[in-house]
Design a protein around this motif. Structure first.
Motif, PDB file in Angstrom:
ATOM      1  N   PHE A 124       0.841  -1.201   0.000  1.00 27.94           N
ATOM      2  CA  PHE A 124       0.000   0.000   0.000  1.00 27.94           C
ATOM      3  C   PHE A 124       0.873   1.247   0.000  1.00 27.94           C
ATOM      4  O   PHE A 124       1.707   1.432   0.879  1.00 27.94           O
ATOM      5  N   THR A 169      -4.603   9.201   9.702  1.00 26.95           N
ATOM      6  CA  THR A 169      -5.928   8.564   9.714  1.00 26.95           C
ATOM      7  C   THR A 169      -6.462   8.448  11.140  1.00 26.95           C
ATOM      8  O   THR A 169      -7.665   8.333  11.331  1.00 26.95           O
ATOM      9  N   VAL A 199      -5.784   0.140  -4.733  1.00 26.98           N
ATOM     10  CA  VAL A 199      -5.351  -0.192  -3.378  1.00 26.98           C
ATOM     11  C   VAL A 199      -6.433  -0.935  -2.608  1.00 26.98           C
ATOM     12  O   VAL A 199      -6.137  -1.659  -1.665  1.00 26.98           O
ATOM     13  N   ARG A 259      -8.151  -3.232  -3.977  1.00 28.82           N
ATOM     14  CA  ARG A 259      -8.242  -4.505  -4.697  1.00 28.82           C
ATOM     15  C   ARG A 259      -9.625  -4.713  -5.302  1.00 28.82           C
ATOM     16  O   ARG A 259     -10.239  -5.769  -5.145  1.00 28.82           O
ATOM     17  N   LYS A 292     -10.209  12.025   3.178  1.00 33.57           N
ATOM     18  CA  LYS A 292      -9.594  11.446   4.373  1.00 33.57           C
ATOM     19  C   LYS A 292     -10.328  10.191   4.842  1.00 33.57           C
ATOM     20  O   LYS A 292      -9.708   9.228   5.270  1.00 33.57           O
ATOM     21  N   GLU A 293     -11.650  10.181   4.699  1.00 37.29           N
ATOM     22  CA  GLU A 293     -12.411   8.981   5.073  1.00 37.29           C
ATOM     23  C   GLU A 293     -12.116   7.822   4.109  1.00 37.29           C
ATOM     24  O   GLU A 293     -11.931   6.677   4.531  1.00 37.29           O
ATOM     25  N   PHE A 338      -9.492   7.377   2.265  1.00 39.01           N
ATOM     26  CA  PHE A 338      -8.129   6.889   2.445  1.00 39.01           C
ATOM     27  C   PHE A 338      -8.058   5.974   3.663  1.00 39.01           C
ATOM     28  O   PHE A 338      -7.470   4.895   3.620  1.00 39.01           O
ATOM     29  N   MET A 339      -8.688   6.390   4.755  1.00 44.52           N
ATOM     30  CA  MET A 339      -8.681   5.600   5.978  1.00 44.52           C
ATOM     31  C   MET A 339      -9.323   4.234   5.737  1.00 44.52           C
ATOM     32  O   MET A 339      -8.797   3.201   6.128  1.00 44.52           O
ATOM     33  N   SER A 377      -9.640   2.689   2.931  1.00 43.49           N
ATOM     34  CA  SER A 377      -8.834   1.882   2.028  1.00 43.49           C
ATOM     35  C   SER A 377      -7.661   1.252   2.760  1.00 43.49           C
ATOM     36  O   SER A 377      -7.310   0.111   2.507  1.00 43.49           O
ATOM     37  N   PHE A 378      -7.070   2.020   3.661  1.00 36.55           N
ATOM     38  CA  PHE A 378      -5.871   1.511   4.329  1.00 36.55           C
ATOM     39  C   PHE A 378      -6.208   0.454   5.374  1.00 36.55           C
ATOM     40  O   PHE A 378      -5.531  -0.558   5.479  1.00 36.55           O
ATOM     41  N   ASP A 379      -7.247   0.697   6.166  1.00 41.53           N
ATOM     42  CA  ASP A 379      -7.539  -0.207   7.274  1.00 41.53           C
ATOM     43  C   ASP A 379      -9.018  -0.109   7.613  1.00 41.53           C
ATOM     44  O   ASP A 379      -9.437   0.762   8.365  1.00 41.53           O
TER      45      ASP A 379
END
Lengths: 251, 284
Positions: A92, A102, B34, B36, B159-160, B162-163, B165-167
């Motif tokens: 990532f 975040t 990111v 998937r 920002k939401e 991205f958050m 997507s990351f976790d």
């Protein structure tokens, strides 16, 4: 010091016909560093889910910061570092700074952008965990121990009063584990964050925490680390049932 | 080209549309990759085709001209997105199953409407592989509105998203409405696909959203940089692909995708060279 920020009373929870928690009572006081230990399947994860509001109590009650958990909306007061945190997609493309930011997303709220102050907080949180030199690196390029520090930074950037850590050192080499617990001590003592550390590693828990709770469906023990040290190995294996895989440096 | 460009309105429409999709395709694509979800784009593009075929059929049969097939395609794409989400929750343990279901439903419906519409067969090639002459002024305005919506929503919810997507777990625990945000995101994806389809074609629309990102991810540091490089690569591919497609009389879908592949190869070998250089320096 003596205001309980978490009050659990007669709490029970069952998955269909399997009971996970049976009549649990537990108070966590402000400033505590409580280690929660117990065998796998002993209800530790269920208890965390309840505290995080992911599931609701079926019987009994939980009060956090003086409020019933069902009404509790201020999720920012509770930080969480999961054992799954470092199971993220290593490819990532996110920098350390982006990941830590975040941790502020929910606090800042919808339809608002990060301010200069927020960015400052992110930088400070990264400083607190001693990772400043990596701030613009992709998180996937760091080692497991370093990543876990970043997830701590993400959890503390919103200034939580309580930090819950679920097996945070799984898969981290021993040298980093030690530094990791030193960081937790610092957060507890200097930053005054109350800690709830969930672990199966009795040795480290007794070494760093100042209180221990031993959970295997029922709460077998809750008290100071010193009292816990006086429990015999025999009693301890009773707590754990027949789970002999307990990691103990007990004397 | 310039004199042609000034002379023919359709070239202007195509070029401006190209610039827009070169922006929104890779922009949204960065999140898609990111998370998937690359295959969702393929599923939705086929549903969009069904909508376009339906639009053509309606046009032929009833001569309703105020909505061009593009708008029917957009509507089908959004409905398809909603269905994919429903199917994903029904088949919770087999989430990827939603995509072949929707994709084949899209193709099946397309075939039916295409044969009902008759005569549409001549155009089919253009729909599958894209065209430099297919964007009307009316469609262009629709695509402009879509681009505006996509860019604003992505900025507002950056920002939401991205958050999430990351976790995803972390987002949920923090009280982010992950399902609603995800839904919004899927609808945006449907809009971007329907906007891009006339130029790059049904079969290659997902490439515009994923290939520039695949190249960007190799060299970018952080997510914002990934987005910026993706857009740069996307624009280079679209502009280069439209111009070369026009002169070589090849559908632009093909040229756009091959330029994206070329960029991808360049970044891959470039990164390898750079790593080798670094290694040598370290040894010295």
């Amino acid at each position: 010091m003596n205001v309980p920020i978490v009050e659990i009373k007669n709490l029970s929870y069952a998955y269909e016909d399997k009971i996970a928690l049976n009549d649990i009572n537990l108070d966590i006081h402000e400033g505590a560093f409580l280690g929660l230990i117990g065998p796998n399947g002993g209800g530790k994860t269920t208890l965390i889910k309840l505290l995080l509001g992911l599931i609701t109590p079926q019987q009994g009650s939980i009060r956090v910061f003086g409020q019933d958990i069902k009404q509790f909306k201020d999720a920012n007061k509770i930080g969480f570092v999961s054992q799954k945190s470092n199971a993220f997609n290593r490819g990532f493309p996110a920098t350390v700074k982006e990941v830590v930011a975040t941790g502020l997303t929910a606090k800042v709220g919808y339809f608002k952008f990060f301010t200069k102050k927020d960015h400052q907080k992110v930088i400070e949180a990264i400083e607190t965990v001693g990772m400043s030199e990596y701030i613009n690196q992709n998180i996937g390029d760091l080692s497991g121990g370093q990543q876990q520090r970043i997830f701590i930074a993400r959890a503390i950037v919103s200034d939580p009063k309580l930090l819950i850590l679920d097996e945070p050192t799984v898969g981290i080499d021993t040298e980093h584990v030690q530094r990791f617990y030193q960081l937790l001590n610092k957060l507890n003592q200097e930053n005054k964050i109350t800690l709830l550390l969930v672990s199966h590693d009795i040795g480290t828990v007794t070494k760093y925490a100042n209180g221990v709770a031993c959970l295997n469906k029922v709460m077998h023990f809750h008290g100071g680390t010193n009292e816990f040290e006086n429990i015999s190995d025999q009693q301890l294996s009773q707590f754990y049932g027949h789970d002999l895989n307990l990691v103990t440096h007990h004397h | 080209m310039l004199s042609h460009f000034l002379q023919y309105e359709f070239l202007q429409n195509t070029f401006y549309t190209g610039l827009l999709i070169g922006l929104i395709g890779p922009l949204l694509g960065s999140f898609i990759v990111v998370r998937r979800l690359s295959l969702i784009a393929d599923g939705l593009s086929h549903v969009t085709l069904a909508g376009i075929a339906f639009g053509l059929f309606v046009e032929k049969r009833f001569g309703l001209l105020f909505l061009t097939p593009f708008y029917y395609g957009t509507a089908f794409s959004v409905i398809g997105a909603i269905l994919i989400e429903r199917l994903r929750s029904v088949y919770h343990a087999f989430q990827e199953l939603a995509i072949p279901i929707i994709l084949s439903a899209g193709v099946g419906l397309s075939v039916i409407f295409i044969s009902l519409a008759e005569g549409f067969n001549n155009d089919l090639y253009n729909y599958l592989f894209g065209s430099v002459s297919a964007v009307s002024r009316n469609d262009f305005y629709g695509i402009l509105i879509i681009a505006f919506i996509v860019v604003s929503v992505l900025i507002i919810f950056y920002k939401e998203l991205f958050m999430l997507s990351f976790d995803e777990e972390h987002a949920k625990v923090s009280g982010i409405h992950s399902e609603r945000i995800h839904f919004l995101f899927i609808v945006l994806t449907a809009l971007v696909i329907s906007a891009s389809i006339r130029i790059v074609g049904v079969l290659l629309v997902s490439a515009l959203m994923t290939l520039p990102v695949a190249a960007s991810i190799r060299i970018a540091r952080g997510f914002k940089q990934t987005i910026i490089y993706s857009i740069v690569f996307g624009e280079i591919s679209v502009i280069g692909g439209l111009i070369s497609g026009y002169y070589l009389e090849i559908p632009p879908g093909g040229t756009i995708v091959m330029i994206s592949i070329l960029i991808l190869l360049l970044t891959m070998s470039g990164k390898k060279l750079w790593l080798n250089m670094k290694r040598k320096k370290a040894i010295l």
